[in-house]
Design a protein around this motif. Structure first.
Motif, PDB file in Angstrom:
ATOM      1  N   SER A   1       1.804   3.008   2.505  1.00 39.52           N
ATOM      2  CA  SER A   1       1.053   3.640   3.546  1.00 39.52           C
ATOM      3  C   SER A   1       1.035   2.932   4.917  1.00 39.52           C
ATOM      4  CB  SER A   1      -0.287   4.195   3.213  1.00 39.52           C
ATOM      5  OG  SER A   1      -1.075   4.871   4.227  1.00 39.52           O
TER       6      SER A   1
ATOM      7  N   ALA B   1      -2.937   2.489   5.805  1.00 34.71           N
ATOM      8  CA  ALA B   1      -3.371   1.501   4.900  1.00 34.71           C
ATOM      9  C   ALA B   1      -3.021   0.028   5.301  1.00 34.71           C
ATOM     10  CB  ALA B   1      -3.306   1.693   3.529  1.00 34.71           C
TER      11      ALA B   1
ATOM     12  N   PHE C   1       0.974  -1.243   0.117  1.00 33.89           N
ATOM     13  CA  PHE C   1      -0.010  -0.040  -0.061  1.00 33.89           C
ATOM     14  C   PHE C   1       0.848   1.146   0.055  1.00 33.89           C
ATOM     15  CE2 PHE C   1      -3.379  -2.525   1.990  1.00 33.89           C
ATOM     16  CZ  PHE C   1      -4.050  -2.677   0.766  1.00 33.89           C
TER      17      PHE C   1
ATOM     18  N   LEU D   1     -12.231   3.108   7.461  1.00 34.80           N
ATOM     19  CA  LEU D   1     -11.821   4.021   6.145  1.00 34.80           C
ATOM     20  C   LEU D   1     -12.267   5.291   6.254  1.00 34.80           C
ATOM     21  CD1 LEU D   1     -12.182   1.344   3.089  1.00 34.80           C
ATOM     22  CD2 LEU D   1     -10.250   2.181   4.096  1.00 34.80           C
TER      23      LEU D   1
ATOM     24  N   VAL E   1      -5.043   7.189   3.781  1.00 35.69           N
ATOM     25  CA  VAL E   1      -5.183   5.564   3.008  1.00 35.69           C
ATOM     26  C   VAL E   1      -4.130   5.519   1.899  1.00 35.69           C
ATOM     27  CG1 VAL E   1      -6.966   6.110   1.465  1.00 35.69           C
ATOM     28  CG2 VAL E   1      -6.829   3.680   2.513  1.00 35.69           C
TER      29      VAL E   1
ATOM     30  N   ARG F   1      -9.068   1.895  -2.558  1.00 40.31           N
ATOM     31  CA  ARG F   1      -8.218   2.851  -3.248  1.00 40.31           C
ATOM     32  C   ARG F   1      -8.310   2.802  -4.774  1.00 40.31           C
ATOM     33  NH1 ARG F   1      -2.822   3.005  -0.551  1.00 40.31           N
ATOM     34  NH2 ARG F   1      -1.811   2.275  -2.395  1.00 40.31           N
TER      35      ARG F   1
ATOM     36  N   VAL G   1      -9.892  -2.896   1.208  1.00 42.55           N
ATOM     37  CA  VAL G   1      -8.975  -1.657   1.240  1.00 42.55           C
ATOM     38  C   VAL G   1      -8.386  -1.421  -0.145  1.00 42.55           C
ATOM     39  CG1 VAL G   1      -7.093  -0.502   2.296  1.00 42.55           C
ATOM     40  CG2 VAL G   1      -8.495  -1.843   3.495  1.00 42.55           C
ATOM     41  N   SER G   2      -7.989  -2.458  -0.953  1.00 35.35           N
ATOM     42  CA  SER G   2      -7.211  -2.193  -2.018  1.00 35.35           C
ATOM     43  C   SER G   2      -8.266  -1.796  -3.174  1.00 35.35           C
ATOM     44  CB  SER G   2      -6.870  -3.661  -2.522  1.00 35.35           C
ATOM     45  OG  SER G   2      -6.372  -3.575  -3.932  1.00 35.35           O
TER      46      SER G   2
END
Length: 747
Positions: free
Chosen positions: A196, A199, A194, A327, A334, A255, A251-252
């Motif tokens: 981050s 994240a 990520f 999130l 993120v 993004r 999460v992917s």
């Protein structure tokens, strides 16, 4: 499905404080419940339907208080060079140790004096005290174990060499350090994936919350549901792995939605509606695999499967509710600073800027496979086939103290008894003669003893010991071979073959039991359940994947690819743990039969995890195909968006499992190696090579589904086609509810 999850994702994002509070409250309630729950009982290990268990149950009735499945310990003495265990000074030490053991704990059932029980070797160099307990090894309390250790330590001060073997000192292996290593590696992989820290931290945090709730709930309900302290082992391992993976997927996707210019609430809704749908169905495949362990009909294994399945359900619920809420708290963080700056520049440049984006590694690999699908398919299949060859010579059994590290006290005690008396003394067989239907019980028992004495592989048979009623007798049979050997298994088969003749001649029923007999029956039961379990799990998952992908060939390819990877992984296990290849590299000190639970365990665990990757990767391809892309381009799109995430998820999973290879317990080492190897083969060879190659060769036929079946199967809209149409038909102004923090919903 996608529409419902889309709404759920947006709701969780908007009401993030409320949703987060609910999960924190659930964690607190589960934690309080676990802290205040009474100590769970340990499993009385039983194997319904086996001859060994039938004999144990009979002994419980006919020999009350004997506890046939109680723990045992062998305190092994070896005299210094030039001395014998029959020397007066050494004999006095052993006699004192016998007295110490009898007084060590009220859980002690009996202590056999070696000079009366003929437990002194012919050359006089070795003797052992057999101590039996009233409870099994899992119920043995610490004072009893401490008393056993102290008695051995006192005896050793006299100059004798003393080792303690048997299952009385058996303990659950410590796995805390391996879990920490797995989490640490997961954190590094997530940070790289990520770019981050925020994240990267989200999947770890939510996975730990899910595991915390799951394990605490198991502990809190242990007494009510009859769960043991071992039940949570599988739940913790699987819950941690899938919890990280599911959060990683969502999460992917979140993004990716932000990268297309959507505001944060909309991105959260679409991420949960699409990737969340894949998570739900991937979770269902894992649950099917774990609940299906009930087919084996081993109560402890069934409980472990159900407990782990419950933890997976919690991981799914957290992924589709807590993740979008968290999130909402993450805000711009993120993305890393550099990625955030590039994204802002690209969005400012307009929608055409995405066309100039350089293809990533997943895109380049997918295009390579599309150019040479047949070559990639042949290389992958032949490679896995070569790895699978050793599986042909697979020998199954249950490990004993002979498979422990050479440095361990149990192994040293095992070797001392083998050298002094013979390998069969480490695992005597117990033969039970039920003479209730016989006119001459003593005559029947003597006939059984004489017949067994004449069998090949028998080193000796003890005289019959009768109960008070005189209708049931036990005989101890010593094999010439190691307890875990095929030869001992054949000997048990020979004795059981003679049993029908005893019944006809004397009216007495003969049963073989003891720890060795129980191990043999467990192995046979697991072998018998393997095919039904495989058919059940693969069959149900095939139907589920057919609903998800609206295809016949894609689920078939998924199932066949999984079987290939599992057989290849079993081949690797055989090569290392049975043949001894690279044994020094993996710290394998003793080769031998593969743990009988290994095949069915690998099928259950790896199948569920493999389908995670299949669902996430191929769902993105299906989504692109449904939205109008050509079959080949849909494969490229799936890899562009999913390859990096699936790779990260697989590396995390491999790291978690590989951490167990360092365990001193051979069973844990074997499980860690087998699962890590299976995930490696499945993720990187099957999903990354065979899947795109087969889809490239099939073209549009990959997504073929008969019309009658299409009308029959429910449309769950995993790829979000119905959701997309609904959103396109809805004015943009109506897609967003008023939000007092509207200025924060932009990247």
């Amino acid at each position: 499905m996608a529409t419902f999850l889309y709404k759920l994702g947006r709701f969780a994002f908007r009401r993030r404080g409320f949703v987060a509070l609910i999960w924190v409250a659930l964690l607190a309630v589960a934690g309080v419940g676990a802290a205040t729950a009474s100590q769970p009982a340990n499993d009385s290990f039983s194997i319904p339907g086996t001859e060994a268990q039938k004999a144990f149950d009979l002994l419980e009735q006919r020999f009350p208080g004997g506890n046939a499945d109680g723990a045992t310990a062998r305190v092994v003495f070896r005299a210094p060079s030039g001395e014998k265990m029959t020397d007066p000074d050494n004999k006095a030490v052993v006699t004192k140790t016998v007295a110490d053991l009898k007084a060590s704990s009220p859980q002690v059932a009996s202590v056999a004096d070696p000079y009366r029980a003929r437990a002194v070797s012919k050359d006089g160099s070795t003797a052992y005290i057999l101590t039996s307990y009233k409870v099994n090894s899992m119920e043995l309390k610490d004072p009893a174990k401490d008393g056993l250790k102290e008695a051995g330590e006192k005896a050793e001060k006299s100059g004798l060499t003393v080792q303690i073997g048997g299952d009385a000192l058996q303990e659950m292996p410590e796995t805390g350090s391996t879990e920490i290593i797995g989490i640490a590696i997961s954190a590094v992989v997530l940070a790289i994936t990520f770019g981050s820290l925020v994240a990267a931290g989200l999947p770890l945090m939510t996975a730990l919350i899910g595991v915390g709730i799951g394990i605490s709930s198991i502990t809190a309900l242990a007494t009510t549901l009859g769960l043991s302290t071992t039940t949570s082992t599988l739940a913790m391992m699987i819950g941690l792995a899938v919890g990280i993976d599911y959060a990683l997927f969502i999460v992917s996707r979140y993004r990716a939605e932000l990268a297309e210019g959507r505001d944060r609430e909309e991105a959260a809704g679409r991420a949960v509606g699409t990737a969340g749908s894949a998570v739900v169905f991937a979770g269902l495949t894992v649950v099917i695999a774990l609940v299906g362990l009930a087919v084996v009909n081993i109560p402890m294994l069934t409980k472990m499967g159900f407990a782990a399945a419950g933890t997976v359900v919690i991981a799914v619920l957290i992924a589709i509710s807590l993740i979008p809420a968290v999130l909402g708290f993450a805000g711009k963080r993120v993305f890393g600073r550099r990625a955030r700056r590039r994204l802002e520049e690209r969005l400012a440049a307009g929608p055409d800027a995405s066309a100039e984006e350089k293809p990533n590694m997943g895109t380049r690999w997918a295009r390579f496979v599309l150019r040479r699908p047949l070559m990639v398919l042949l290389v992958a299949v032949l490679g896995l086939g070569a790895a699978a060859v050793p599986a042909v010579s697979l020998e199954l059994g249950l490990p004993d103290d002979g498979s422990q590290p050479v440095s361990s006290q149990k192994r040293q005690a095992y070797d001392a008894i083998s050298d002094g008396f013979g390998p069969g003394y480490n695992g005597p067989l117990m033969v039970v003669v039920d003479a209730k239907g016989s006119d001459d019980a003593k005559g029947a028992a003597e006939q059984v003893r004489k017949t067994i004495t004449g069998l090949d592989g028998v080193a000796g048979v003890s005289p019959a010991t009768f109960n008070k009623a005189g209708d049931t007798a036990t005989l101890t049979v010593i094999s010439k071979y190691k307890p875990s050997s095929i030869d001992t298994e054949n000997l048990v088969g020979d004795i059981r073959d003679e049993a029908s003749g005893f019944k006809a001649d004397t009216g007495a029923e003969v049963l073989v039991t003891g720890q060795t007999g129980m191990n043999i029956d467990i192995s046979q039961k697991l072998n018998d359940a393997l095919v039904p379990y495989l058919v059940l799990v693969v069959g149900l998952a095939f139907l589920l994947l057919m609903v998800v992908f609206r295809s016949v060939l894609v689920p078939l390819k998924a199932a066949l690819g999984f079987l290939l990877s599992v057989v290849a992984a079993l081949g690797a296990v055989v090569a290392v743990f049975q043949w001894g290849w690279l044994a020094d590299v993996f710290g394998v000190e003793e080769t031998g039969p593969i743990m009988s639970m290994m095949p069915i365990f690998m099928i259950g665990v790896v199948f569920g995890l493999a389908m995670d990757y299949e669902v996430f990767l191929v769902t993105r391809m299906r989504e692109a195909y449904v939205h109008g892309e050509r079959p080949g381009q849909a494969v490229v799109t799936g890899f562009r968006h999913g390859a990096r995430v699936v790779t990260a998820a697989a590396v995390i999973m491999i790291s978690v499992f590989a951490g167990f290879i360092g365990s001193s317990e051979s069973m844990i080492k074997m499980i860690g190696f087998g699962l890590a190897t299976a995930v490696l083969f499945d993720a990187f060879v099957v999903r990354m090579a065979i899947v795109p190659a087969v889809l490239a060769l099939l073209g549009k036929a990959a997504w073929w589904l008969p019309r009658w079946l299409d009308r029959t199967l429910p449309n769950v809209d995993v790829e979000g086609e119905g959701l997309r149409k609904q959103l396109e038909a809805t004015p943009a102004a109506q897609q967003h509810d008023s939000d007092p923090d509207a200025e924060l919903t932009r990247v």
